[in-house]
Design a protein around this motif. Sequence first.
Motif, mmCIF file in Angstrom:
data_model
loop_
_atom_site.group_PDB
_atom_site.id
_atom_site.type_symbol
_atom_site.label_atom_id
_atom_site.label_comp_id
_atom_site.label_asym_id
_atom_site.label_seq_id
_atom_site.Cartn_x
_atom_site.Cartn_y
_atom_site.Cartn_z
ATOM 1 N N LEU A 1 -14.648 -71.380 62.079
ATOM 2 C CA LEU A 1 -15.675 -72.286 62.808
ATOM 3 C C LEU A 1 -16.405 -71.535 64.122
ATOM 4 N N ASP A 2 -16.748 -70.067 63.584
ATOM 5 C CA ASP A 2 -17.438 -69.408 64.469
ATOM 6 C C ASP A 2 -18.925 -69.716 64.604
ATOM 7 N N LEU B 1 -12.712 -68.562 65.940
ATOM 8 C CA LEU B 1 -13.348 -69.530 66.707
ATOM 9 C C LEU B 1 -14.305 -68.633 67.672
ATOM 10 N N ILE C 1 -9.630 -76.399 71.786
ATOM 11 C CA ILE C 1 -8.816 -76.423 70.790
ATOM 12 C C ILE C 1 -7.764 -77.690 70.942
ATOM 13 N N ASN D 1 -17.880 -69.846 70.718
ATOM 14 C CA ASN D 1 -17.950 -71.401 70.994
ATOM 15 C C ASN D 1 -17.925 -71.305 72.615
ATOM 16 N N ASN E 1 -16.060 -66.561 73.927
ATOM 17 C CA ASN E 1 -16.052 -68.005 74.618
ATOM 18 C C ASN E 1 -15.877 -68.047 75.995
#
Length: 306
Positions: A168-169, A191, A176, A194, A217
């Motif tokens: 889901l990059d 991930l 989460i 994000n 992130n």
Amino acid sequence: MTQRKQKKNNEKNENQNDLTYEKMLKAHFQKCSKEKEKNKSLNLSERRLVNLPIRAALKSKGVIDWWRMVSDLDLSGNKLDSHSIPTEFQELKSLRSLELHHNNFHEIPRVVLSLDQLRFLGFSNNQLSVIPNDLQKMSQLYGLSLANNKLGSMAPLCRVRTLRWLSLDSNLITQIPRLIKNMKLLECLYLRHNKIRSIPQELNKCKELHELCLSYNQITEIKNGVFVFNSLKILDLSGNPIQSLPQEIQNLKLDFLAIEDCLLTSKPNNLSSLTIIDDQNPYLSLLDLTQCEIDFDPQKVEWKEF
């Protein structure tokens, strides 16, 4: 140009596309038959397709029989959208892998969700903003790529309990979900890039997780109790404003730890057991500390190529 003439030209182009597509399928079918391939794959990537004229294949018995046996289909890099996939697509009963990266999808077509034998589904680099709830009906799905879209939530994916590999990059995900605990078979979770601010403690229920990438992130703190499982081998926390690492990280049997571009201002007590390859923690082969402001002795680190 009148609308009637434009419609006639569009129909002509569609017929030409159908004929070209059918000719291509026949050639590929003959090649595969000659080589006696057991696992039949079809690569239609980068063909400038704006639709998928399967109806053309239905006119040729030999081609449609082979089409129904295709196991891997790559339609990446075309101009397909959510209206380009006809209902006949459900004829692909043997399909195990479907790649639709780099197209113009704003949603996952319902007919794709009906392919309940799919094991890998790729929709990276599209315009998806919502994950459909029906995805959980794909009971054989173990790999899913939704990177580089416009997704704001990954919550519906927590119901897809068969997933082992999830990318889901480069989305707009802010958290989460705690329901991540339901994804007990998950092995790899990506991930990166994000807007995630924290890691829920429920992640420790993913006992099979061995690769976790959360770089770039907005994570500021990692609470104790998150990393209390021994399966993790690769952990990427780089690019987050993290000021300290939890003590439990020293108990992980990591192969790779990345914390470059973080805000660590002091050397945690537990970090020495990770940086020094010794009897206490002989598992770590590379520790990436680029751009961190901590004080450590590189002479005591056994650096290896990654």
